[in-house]
Design an enzyme around this catalytic site. Structure first.
Site, PDB file in Angstrom:
ATOM      1  CE  LYS A 101     -10.862 109.045 -31.840  1.00  8.84           C
ATOM      2  NZ  LYS A 101      -9.766 108.018 -31.902  1.00  8.84           N
TER       3      LYS A 101
ATOM      4  CE1 TYR B  54      -8.733 108.385 -37.314  1.00 17.80           C
ATOM      5  CE2 TYR B  54     -11.048 107.790 -37.431  1.00 17.80           C
ATOM      6  CZ  TYR B  54      -9.985 108.365 -36.755  1.00 17.80           C
ATOM      7  OH  TYR B  54     -10.188 108.925 -35.511  1.00 17.80           O
TER       8      TYR B  54
ATOM      9  CG  ASN C 164      -8.269 107.026 -28.695  1.00 17.91           C
ATOM     10  OD1 ASN C 164      -9.243 107.335 -29.375  1.00 17.91           O
ATOM     11  ND2 ASN C 164      -7.036 107.016 -29.163  1.00 17.91           N
TER      12      ASN C 164
ATOM     13  CG  HIS D  19      -9.227 112.903 -34.579  1.00 14.76           C
ATOM     14  ND1 HIS D  19      -8.269 112.073 -35.111  1.00 14.76           N
ATOM     15  CD2 HIS D  19      -9.152 114.064 -35.291  1.00 14.76           C
ATOM     16  CE1 HIS D  19      -7.661 112.707 -36.102  1.00 14.76           C
ATOM     17  NE2 HIS D  19      -8.180 113.906 -36.236  1.00 14.76           N
TER      18      HIS D  19
ATOM     19  CD  GLU E 128      -7.519 115.228 -39.390  1.00 16.32           C
ATOM     20  OE1 GLU E 128      -6.694 114.318 -39.509  1.00 16.32           O
ATOM     21  OE2 GLU E 128      -7.778 115.779 -38.290  1.00 16.32           O
TER      22      GLU E 128
HETATM   23  P1  IDP Z   1      -3.975 109.457 -32.708  1.00 10.06           P
HETATM   24  O1  IDP Z   1      -5.488 109.430 -32.664  1.00 10.06           O
HETATM   25  O2  IDP Z   1      -3.395 109.628 -31.346  1.00 10.06           O
HETATM   26  O3  IDP Z   1      -3.429 110.424 -33.704  1.00 10.06           O
HETATM   27  P2  IDP Z   1      -3.293 107.358 -34.621  1.00 10.06           P
HETATM   28  O4  IDP Z   1      -2.029 106.568 -34.575  1.00 10.06           O
HETATM   29  O5  IDP Z   1      -3.434 108.404 -35.671  1.00 10.06           O
HETATM   30  O6  IDP Z   1      -3.500 107.989 -33.164  1.00 10.06           O
HETATM   31  O7  IDP Z   1      -4.490 106.327 -34.724  1.00 10.06           O
HETATM   32  C1  IDP Z   1      -5.798 106.772 -35.017  1.00 10.06           C
HETATM   33  C2  IDP Z   1      -6.768 106.071 -34.096  1.00 10.06           C
HETATM   34  O8  IDP Z   1      -6.770 104.678 -34.395  1.00 10.06           O
HETATM   35  C3  IDP Z   1      -6.412 106.129 -32.604  1.00 10.06           C
HETATM   36  O9  IDP Z   1      -6.851 107.314 -31.978  1.00 10.06           O
HETATM   37  C4  IDP Z   1      -7.157 104.919 -32.070  1.00 10.06           C
HETATM   38  O10 IDP Z   1      -8.559 105.184 -31.934  1.00 10.06           O
HETATM   39  C5  IDP Z   1      -6.982 103.927 -33.207  1.00 10.06           C
HETATM   40  N1  IDP Z   1      -5.808 103.063 -33.015  1.00 10.06           N
HETATM   41  C6  IDP Z   1      -4.495 103.386 -33.176  1.00 10.06           C
HETATM   42  N2  IDP Z   1      -3.691 102.343 -32.939  1.00 10.06           N
HETATM   43  C7  IDP Z   1      -4.509 101.305 -32.619  1.00 10.06           C
HETATM   44  C8  IDP Z   1      -4.264  99.919 -32.272  1.00 10.06           C
HETATM   45  O11 IDP Z   1      -3.132  99.451 -32.218  1.00 10.06           O
HETATM   46  N3  IDP Z   1      -5.380  99.174 -32.011  1.00 10.06           N
HETATM   47  C9  IDP Z   1      -6.654  99.662 -32.084  1.00 10.06           C
HETATM   48  N4  IDP Z   1      -6.906 100.957 -32.410  1.00 10.06           N
HETATM   49  C10 IDP Z   1      -5.857 101.767 -32.675  1.00 10.06           C
HETATM   50 MG    MG Z   2      -3.657 110.464 -35.763  1.00  9.41          MG
END
Ligand code: IDP
Ligand code: MG
Length: 141
Positions: A10, A50, A113, A116, A127
């Site tokens: 990312k 997304y 984070n 992905h 994807e």
């Molecule tokens: P994942 O990447 O671990 O699968 P997902 O729930 O699919 O997590 O969420 C996609 C992305 O959205 C996360 O990796 C993160 O970058 C962002 N994200 C998820 N939840 C939050 C939140 O509560 N606040 C801000 N960003 C979030």
């Molecule tokens: Mg996800």
């Protein structure tokens, strides 16, 4: 497609110049890189990628972040690729991620984070197709 997952390094990790270290974790973790690109997504592309999260409170922040700078989409191959890559990266919030995971070591926040990883074989297939033409994936098809 059970041996394939889609990873993205990312924008936060790219800006911090962590892509080399993250790729090393991926390779040392036993994954083969079968496709790679360096792209900056448009806002619209990030929203498309997304789409499943549209309507959630973090959708705007997420898609603005993912289109804020260069990213590296990767096609990764390994037995049990989807689950094993989720193990390698750790849970979504780096504060809760296990020791030694990519998110624990390279991610700064829940939103930004570092990486992905696809969450199912079905989504991995979609994807991969979102970012890669078949001809640009080595030895999978
Ligand atoms: P994942 O990447 O671990 O699968 P997902 O729930 O699919 O997590 O969420 C996609 C992305 O959205 C996360 O990796 C993160 O970058 C962002 N994200 C998820 N939840 C939050 C939140 O509560 N606040 C801000 N960003 C979030
Ligand atoms: Mg996800």
């Amino acid at each position: 497609m059970v041996n394939i997952t889609l990873a993205i390094i990312k924008p936060d990790a790219m800006a911090a110049r962590h892509q080399g270290k993250i790729l090393d974790r991926i390779l040392q973790g036993g994954f083969n890189v079968r496709g790679s690109r360096i792209i900056r997504m448009s806002k619209q592309q990030a929203e498309g990628f997304y789409e499943v999260h549209r309507g959630k409170p973090f959708f705007e922040e997420l898609t603005a972040f993912m289109s804020s700078g260069p990213t590296m989409p990767l096609v990764l191959e390994k037995d049990n690729a989807v689950a094993d890559f989720r193990d390698l990266i750790g849970v979504t919030n780096p504060a809760d991620a296990a020791e030694g995971t990519i998110r624990k070591d390279f991610a700064a926040s829940l939103g930004e984070n570092a990486v992905h990883g696809s969450d199912s074989d079905e989504n991995a297939e979609k994807e991969v197709a979102f970012f890669f033409a078949r001809a640009d994936i080595l030895g999978v098809f």
